[in-house]
Design a protein around this motif. Structure first.
Motif, PDB file in Angstrom:
ATOM      1  N   TYR A 111     -11.312   5.669  -9.296  1.00 54.68           N
ATOM      2  CA  TYR A 111     -11.673   7.073  -9.150  1.00 54.68           C
ATOM      3  C   TYR A 111     -10.872   7.669  -7.991  1.00 54.68           C
ATOM      4  N   ASP A 112     -10.835   8.987  -7.958  1.00 53.18           N
ATOM      5  CA  ASP A 112     -10.132   9.687  -6.896  1.00 53.18           C
ATOM      6  C   ASP A 112     -11.132  10.181  -5.860  1.00 53.18           C
ATOM      7  N   ALA A 113     -10.778  10.000  -4.601  1.00 50.39           N
ATOM      8  CA  ALA A 113     -11.508  10.619  -3.501  1.00 50.39           C
ATOM      9  C   ALA A 113     -10.604  11.720  -2.958  1.00 50.39           C
ATOM     10  N   PHE A 114     -11.211  12.809  -2.542  1.00 51.93           N
ATOM     11  CA  PHE A 114     -10.434  13.937  -2.041  1.00 51.93           C
ATOM     12  C   PHE A 114     -10.863  14.285  -0.621  1.00 51.93           C
ATOM     13  N   VAL A 124      -5.638  16.781   6.538  1.00 50.14           N
ATOM     14  CA  VAL A 124      -5.183  15.554   7.192  1.00 50.14           C
ATOM     15  C   VAL A 124      -6.211  15.071   8.223  1.00 50.14           C
ATOM     16  N   ASP A 125      -6.829  15.997   8.941  1.00 51.69           N
ATOM     17  CA  ASP A 125      -7.831  15.598   9.936  1.00 51.69           C
ATOM     18  C   ASP A 125      -9.020  14.898   9.278  1.00 51.69           C
ATOM     19  N   HIS A 126      -9.435  15.388   8.133  1.00 49.15           N
ATOM     20  CA  HIS A 126     -10.552  14.780   7.393  1.00 49.15           C
ATOM     21  C   HIS A 126     -10.176  13.366   6.937  1.00 49.15           C
ATOM     22  N   LEU A 127      -8.968  13.191   6.398  1.00 53.01           N
ATOM     23  CA  LEU A 127      -8.499  11.876   5.972  1.00 53.01           C
ATOM     24  C   LEU A 127      -8.345  10.945   7.175  1.00 53.01           C
ATOM     25  N   ALA A 128      -7.814  11.451   8.277  1.00 54.14           N
ATOM     26  CA  ALA A 128      -7.658  10.639   9.491  1.00 54.14           C
ATOM     27  C   ALA A 128      -9.019  10.179  10.019  1.00 54.14           C
ATOM     28  N   ALA A 129     -10.012  11.045   9.971  1.00 59.11           N
ATOM     29  CA  ALA A 129     -11.361  10.665  10.411  1.00 59.11           C
ATOM     30  C   ALA A 129     -11.915   9.546   9.530  1.00 59.11           C
ATOM     31  N   TYR A 130     -11.672   9.638   8.229  1.00 57.32           N
ATOM     32  CA  TYR A 130     -12.112   8.585   7.305  1.00 57.32           C
ATOM     33  C   TYR A 130     -11.432   7.259   7.634  1.00 57.32           C
ATOM     34  N   LEU A 131     -10.127   7.288   7.848  1.00 58.03           N
ATOM     35  CA  LEU A 131      -9.386   6.066   8.158  1.00 58.03           C
ATOM     36  C   LEU A 131      -9.832   5.464   9.492  1.00 58.03           C
ATOM     37  N   SER A 132     -10.235   6.298  10.421  1.00 57.32           N
ATOM     38  CA  SER A 132     -10.722   5.812  11.716  1.00 57.32           C
ATOM     39  C   SER A 132     -12.067   5.111  11.579  1.00 57.32           C
ATOM     40  N   GLN A 133     -12.872   5.526  10.600  1.00 53.52           N
ATOM     41  CA  GLN A 133     -14.214   4.962  10.414  1.00 53.52           C
ATOM     42  C   GLN A 133     -14.213   3.734   9.512  1.00 53.52           C
ATOM     43  N   VAL A 134     -13.321   3.682   8.536  1.00 56.60           N
ATOM     44  CA  VAL A 134     -13.313   2.599   7.551  1.00 56.60           C
ATOM     45  C   VAL A 134     -12.067   1.749   7.815  1.00 56.60           C
ATOM     46  N   GLU A 135     -12.189   0.820   8.738  1.00 58.44           N
ATOM     47  CA  GLU A 135     -11.052   0.018   9.184  1.00 58.44           C
ATOM     48  C   GLU A 135     -10.423  -0.796   8.057  1.00 58.44           C
ATOM     49  N   ALA A 136     -11.227  -1.211   7.072  1.00 58.94           N
ATOM     50  CA  ALA A 136     -10.718  -2.069   6.006  1.00 58.94           C
ATOM     51  C   ALA A 136      -9.660  -1.385   5.153  1.00 58.94           C
ATOM     52  N   ILE A 137      -9.593  -0.068   5.178  1.00 60.49           N
ATOM     53  CA  ILE A 137      -8.594   0.634   4.384  1.00 60.49           C
ATOM     54  C   ILE A 137      -7.182   0.298   4.873  1.00 60.49           C
ATOM     55  N   VAL A 138      -6.977   0.203   6.184  1.00 57.85           N
ATOM     56  CA  VAL A 138      -5.639  -0.021   6.700  1.00 57.85           C
ATOM     57  C   VAL A 138      -5.466  -1.372   7.391  1.00 57.85           C
ATOM     58  N   SER A 139      -6.520  -2.156   7.518  1.00 56.79           N
ATOM     59  CA  SER A 139      -6.423  -3.462   8.170  1.00 56.79           C
ATOM     60  C   SER A 139      -6.817  -4.568   7.216  1.00 56.79           C
ATOM     61  N   ASP A 140      -6.215  -5.718   7.381  1.00 60.95           N
ATOM     62  CA  ASP A 140      -6.532  -6.865   6.541  1.00 60.95           C
ATOM     63  C   ASP A 140      -7.519  -7.766   7.277  1.00 60.95           C
ATOM     64  N   TRP A 141      -8.776  -7.304   7.375  1.00 58.69           N
ATOM     65  CA  TRP A 141      -9.795  -8.007   8.149  1.00 58.69           C
ATOM     66  C   TRP A 141     -10.147  -9.367   7.564  1.00 58.69           C
ATOM     67  N   ARG A 142      -9.886  -9.592   6.275  1.00 52.48           N
ATOM     68  CA  ARG A 142     -10.249 -10.883   5.672  1.00 52.48           C
ATOM     69  C   ARG A 142      -9.436 -12.043   6.236  1.00 52.48           C
ATOM     70  N   VAL A 143      -8.281 -11.752   6.769  1.00 52.29           N
ATOM     71  CA  VAL A 143      -7.468 -12.815   7.365  1.00 52.29           C
ATOM     72  C   VAL A 143      -7.418 -12.679   8.880  1.00 52.29           C
ATOM     73  N   GLY A 144      -8.370 -11.922   9.449  1.00 51.43           N
ATOM     74  CA  GLY A 144      -8.456 -11.802  10.891  1.00 51.43           C
ATOM     75  C   GLY A 144      -7.428 -10.878  11.504  1.00 51.43           C
ATOM     76  N   TYR A 145      -6.829 -10.041  10.687  1.00 56.27           N
ATOM     77  CA  TYR A 145      -5.791  -9.125  11.169  1.00 56.27           C
ATOM     78  C   TYR A 145      -6.367  -7.718  11.219  1.00 56.27           C
ATOM     79  N   THR A 146      -6.486  -7.168  12.397  1.00 51.16           N
ATOM     80  CA  THR A 146      -6.956  -5.794  12.506  1.00 51.16           C
ATOM     81  C   THR A 146      -5.859  -4.948  13.133  1.00 51.16           C
ATOM     82  N   ASN A 147      -5.628  -3.832  12.516  1.00 48.79           N
ATOM     83  CA  ASN A 147      -4.629  -2.881  12.982  1.00 48.79           C
ATOM     84  C   ASN A 147      -5.164  -1.501  12.630  1.00 48.79           C
ATOM     85  N   PRO A 148      -6.179  -1.030  13.376  1.00 47.28           N
ATOM     86  CA  PRO A 148      -6.855   0.211  13.001  1.00 47.28           C
ATOM     87  C   PRO A 148      -5.940   1.424  13.044  1.00 47.28           C
TER      88      PRO A 148
END
Length: 186
Positions: free
Chosen positions: A101-104, A108-132
């Protein structure tokens, strides 16, 4: 409901899981992982149900923000890998559903706020790698993403969720596994 006990915790912390009673729970639900593991499987009753929701959303943002998966096949055949892991823990699958599905996002500020809150979107936490998400480093790339993915509804971000349902049972991989070892015919 008076016959329900809800327990919330982090199954990745072995000490927390060790405090739970063995063979006690009828249902275990994992939202976005971690996946079922050896620490947790002993807490589920035989015949108990395991539900897992995995979110694979925003994968295209990882490339744009310079966070490629740790291997080229990290997100290929996710259902096959989860099914194999479930089978190794004696969880028989009942259902797998994938939903796209699509999220809208407004801007940019709204998307940036989402990325700041949901770390798993940009970080590979399953292998212990966090890069928020880091606005100083990531905002120019995020603006470029928004430039090419803005629709009348807002900035489009493809989301992908996979839902697994299974139950705990002894899985016999070979015909001999199901035979009684004390039988004369075995």
């Amino acid at each position: 409901l008076n016959n329900v006990m809800l327990v919330e915790g982090n199954v990745a912390v072995a000490e927390d899981v060790a405090q739970l009673p063995d063979n006690h729970f009828d249902l275990i639900y994992s939202d976005r992982g971690p996946n079922m593991n050896h620490n947790l499987i002993g807490k589920l009753k035989q015949g108990g149900f395991y539900l897992q929701a995995l979110m694979q959303g925003g994968l295209q943002l990882r490339d744009i923000l310079g966070r490629r998966p740790f291997t080229h096949h990290a997100y290929r055949n996710v259902p096959d890998r989860i099914l194999a892991a479930m089978a190794n823990l004696d969880i028989r699958p009942i259902s797998i559903r994938e939903i796209f599905y699509d999220a809208f996002f407004r801007d940019v500020d709204h998307l940036a706020a989402y990325l700041s809150q949901v770390e798993a979107i940009v970080s590979d936490w399953r292998v212990g790698y966090t890069n928020p998400y880091d606005p100083d480093r990531d905002l120019p790339a995020l603006k470029l993403y928004a430039r090419y993915n803005t629709t009348p509804e807002g900035i489009r971000l493809l989301q992908h969720q996979i839902f697994f349902v299974g139950y705990k049972t002894i899985i016999h991989y070979y015909p001999i596994d199901g035979k009684d070892s004390t039988s004369k015919n075995s």
